[in-house]
Scaffold this motif. Structure first.
Motif, PDB file in Angstrom:
ATOM      1  N   ASN A 227       8.449 -28.807 -77.182  1.00  0.00           N
ATOM      2  CA  ASN A 227       9.539 -28.458 -76.270  1.00  0.00           C
ATOM      3  C   ASN A 227       9.112 -28.255 -74.822  1.00  0.00           C
ATOM      4  O   ASN A 227       9.927 -28.438 -73.909  1.00  0.00           O
ATOM      5  N   VAL A 228       7.850 -27.870 -74.599  1.00  0.00           N
ATOM      6  CA  VAL A 228       7.439 -27.459 -73.253  1.00  0.00           C
ATOM      7  C   VAL A 228       6.283 -28.299 -72.715  1.00  0.00           C
ATOM      8  O   VAL A 228       6.392 -28.913 -71.649  1.00  0.00           O
ATOM      9  N   ASP A 229       5.159 -28.302 -73.423  1.00  0.00           N
ATOM     10  CA  ASP A 229       3.957 -28.956 -72.884  1.00  0.00           C
ATOM     11  C   ASP A 229       3.177 -29.584 -74.030  1.00  0.00           C
ATOM     12  O   ASP A 229       2.526 -28.900 -74.808  1.00  0.00           O
ATOM     13  N   GLY A 230       3.255 -30.911 -74.117  1.00  0.00           N
ATOM     14  CA  GLY A 230       2.553 -31.632 -75.170  1.00  0.00           C
ATOM     15  C   GLY A 230       1.129 -31.993 -74.828  1.00  0.00           C
ATOM     16  O   GLY A 230       0.515 -32.812 -75.526  1.00  0.00           O
ATOM     17  N   GLY A 231       0.574 -31.423 -73.786  1.00  0.00           N
ATOM     18  CA  GLY A 231      -0.805 -31.680 -73.426  1.00  0.00           C
ATOM     19  C   GLY A 231      -0.954 -32.343 -72.080  1.00  0.00           C
ATOM     20  O   GLY A 231      -2.056 -32.406 -71.517  1.00  0.00           O
ATOM     21  N   ASP A 232       0.155 -32.830 -71.518  1.00  0.00           N
ATOM     22  CA  ASP A 232       0.104 -33.487 -70.202  1.00  0.00           C
ATOM     23  C   ASP A 232       1.093 -32.860 -69.230  1.00  0.00           C
ATOM     24  O   ASP A 232       1.472 -33.472 -68.235  1.00  0.00           O
ATOM     25  N   GLY A 233       1.530 -31.629 -69.557  1.00  0.00           N
ATOM     26  CA  GLY A 233       2.469 -30.937 -68.685  1.00  0.00           C
ATOM     27  C   GLY A 233       3.923 -31.277 -68.935  1.00  0.00           C
ATOM     28  O   GLY A 233       4.806 -30.706 -68.292  1.00  0.00           O
ATOM     29  N   ARG A 234       4.176 -32.179 -69.874  1.00  0.00           N
ATOM     30  CA  ARG A 234       5.540 -32.561 -70.198  1.00  0.00           C
ATOM     31  C   ARG A 234       5.823 -32.253 -71.653  1.00  0.00           C
ATOM     32  O   ARG A 234       4.897 -32.176 -72.468  1.00  0.00           O
ATOM     33  N   PRO A 235       7.109 -32.082 -72.034  1.00  0.00           N
ATOM     34  CA  PRO A 235       7.417 -31.859 -73.445  1.00  0.00           C
ATOM     35  C   PRO A 235       6.859 -32.976 -74.318  1.00  0.00           C
ATOM     36  O   PRO A 235       6.920 -34.155 -73.966  1.00  0.00           O
ATOM     37  N   GLY A 236       6.298 -32.590 -75.482  1.00  0.00           N
ATOM     38  CA  GLY A 236       5.721 -33.574 -76.383  1.00  0.00           C
ATOM     39  C   GLY A 236       6.754 -34.329 -77.187  1.00  0.00           C
ATOM     40  O   GLY A 236       6.424 -35.333 -77.824  1.00  0.00           O
ATOM     41  N   TYR A 237       8.001 -33.848 -77.171  1.00  0.00           N
ATOM     42  CA  TYR A 237       9.050 -34.532 -77.934  1.00  0.00           C
ATOM     43  C   TYR A 237       9.935 -35.345 -77.008  1.00  0.00           C
ATOM     44  O   TYR A 237      10.409 -34.857 -75.980  1.00  0.00           O
ATOM     45  N   GLU A 238      10.142 -36.586 -77.366  1.00  0.00           N
ATOM     46  CA  GLU A 238      11.090 -37.456 -76.678  1.00  0.00           C
ATOM     47  C   GLU A 238      12.007 -38.064 -77.726  1.00  0.00           C
ATOM     48  O   GLU A 238      11.536 -38.629 -78.717  1.00  0.00           O
ATOM     49  N   ASP A 239      13.289 -37.938 -77.541  1.00  0.00           N
ATOM     50  CA  ASP A 239      14.256 -38.473 -78.500  1.00  0.00           C
ATOM     51  C   ASP A 239      14.335 -39.988 -78.335  1.00  0.00           C
ATOM     52  O   ASP A 239      14.934 -40.492 -77.382  1.00  0.00           O
ATOM     53  N   THR A 240      13.729 -40.712 -79.269  1.00  0.00           N
ATOM     54  CA  THR A 240      13.747 -42.173 -79.230  1.00  0.00           C
ATOM     55  C   THR A 240      14.570 -42.760 -80.373  1.00  0.00           C
ATOM     56  O   THR A 240      14.451 -43.947 -80.689  1.00  0.00           O
ATOM     57  N   THR A 241      15.402 -41.938 -80.998  1.00  0.00           N
ATOM     58  CA  THR A 241      16.258 -42.447 -82.069  1.00  0.00           C
ATOM     59  C   THR A 241      17.312 -43.391 -81.492  1.00  0.00           C
ATOM     60  O   THR A 241      17.750 -43.236 -80.345  1.00  0.00           O
TER      61      THR A 241
END
Length: 343
Positions: A236-250
């Motif tokens: 939800n917040v930081d996936g390791g690169d400063g951006r959320p690690g989840y992206e809705d690609t459905t």
């Protein structure tokens, strides 16, 4: 043009290439469809917990993991393998150069995913107590490499074995390792697994959809576990690169169709549990069948210790025929659609 088409950069011509079932939600309610899918998944998992008044229940609906579970814990993906890839990728960002323990013989693409993403896997393919002893010694030895995560299927595909989840959880707690449980083969709904997992992985392509015409997958994060809370933050917040690690690609049409299909999941599952068990009992007693792999027969009662009240053994079984020729004849004479996956 509906807003949902603009949002996904879809032309009206592309949107009309395939006619959706008439009782799907309208195109401008894709977000509602996703929310309903998540709500149904949460409801199904909640139902695996015991009643608060049941003194014999190991975990009741008053357990912290049940109280914390809501739609925000569910992250939808285009498929189950996609969900597994993303959780493994996020763990790799957190702890590089560590391998995942794959306990038990899994679906072949799952093992391939674990081996090709990140630093690879340690494969304990029999899923036996002896291999758990081996894992316990490995984890206790400071000279051995540190472990990224422990992954297992419940039950496994295609041998339908039941891993010792309680012992895996104890080892994960003792050595501060996340436990990932792939419960796609009916375990997420027939058994109480969520309290043990940091993350539960479920393919929605199979039983949850039930119609073999749409794909989907999800991660269900147990935020009452420390690693689950870390993963939820990473998603939800930081996936390791400063951006959320989840992206809705459905894909929006997939979500509309999946929402339609999963409305009947609970009723279908009850019928499928009974039908599969009846078929397996028949096959196991048949003189021309060498072996049947099904949780009812392969777990020595271990599966039953996790099975919820009213739950069953799921939809999947494997069988062995005495000769290759018998297997070919059986396959050719079986009048149903055939594929390389039960999805």
């Amino acid at each position: 043009m509906p807003d949902v088409l603009l949002k996904h950069n879809i032309s009206p011509e592309a949107a009309t290439r395939q006619t959706l079932p008439a009782d799907c939600l309208p195109e401008d309610q894709v977000d509602k469809a996703k929310q309903l899918i998540k709500q149904r998944l949460v409801s199904v998992i909640h139902a695996t917990y015991g009643d608060a008044e049941d003194a014999s229940a190991e975990f009741t609906r008053q357990h912290p993991s049940a109280l914390a579970l809501n739609e925000d814990n569910v992250h939808l993906y285009p498929g189950g393998m996609n969900a597994l890839f993303h959780v493994h990728r996020l763990l790799g960002f957190m702890e590089t150069e560590r391998k995942t323990v794959c306990y038990g013989f899994p679906y072949h693409d799952s093992l391939r995913m674990l081996n090709e993403v990140g630093s690879g896997s340690i494969f304990l393919g029999h899923g036996s107590e002896e291999e758990l002893d081996e894992l316990e010694k490995r984890l206790a030895d400071p000279a051995q490499e540190r472990i990224l995560s422990i992954f297992c299927e419940f039950p496994s595909n295609p041998l339908l074995k039941t891993p010792n989840i309680r012992r895996l959880r104890a080892l994960a707690d003792q050595h501060d390792i996340p436990l990932l449980i792939d419960a796609s083969v009916g375990g997420f709904s027939n058994c109480l697994l969520f309290p043990y997992a940091d993350v539960m992985i479920v393919s929605l392509t199979k039983l949850f959809s039930g119609s073999s015409d749409v794909m989907g997958g999800c991660l269900v994060v147990n935020t009452t576990r420390s690693h689950g809370a870390r993963l939820q933050h990473a998603l939800n917040v930081d996936g390791g690169d400063g951006r959320p690690g989840y992206e809705d690609t459905t894909w929006w049409e997939d979500m509309l169709v999946l929402e339609r299909h999963c409305r009947t999941f609970t009723e279908r599952e009850a019928r499928i549990n009974k039908t599969a068990e009846t078929i397996c009992d028949y096959l196991r007693a048949h003189p021309k069948v060498a072996a049947v792999y099904y949780p009812k027969y392969t777990s020595d009662g271990a599966y039953d210790s996790y099975k919820r009240q009213g739950g069953g053994y799921g939809c999947l079984f494997s069988l062995v025929l005495p000769t290759p020729e018998a297997a070919i004849t059986f396959h050719d004479e079986l009048l149903c659609s055939k594929g390389t996956s039960f999805g």
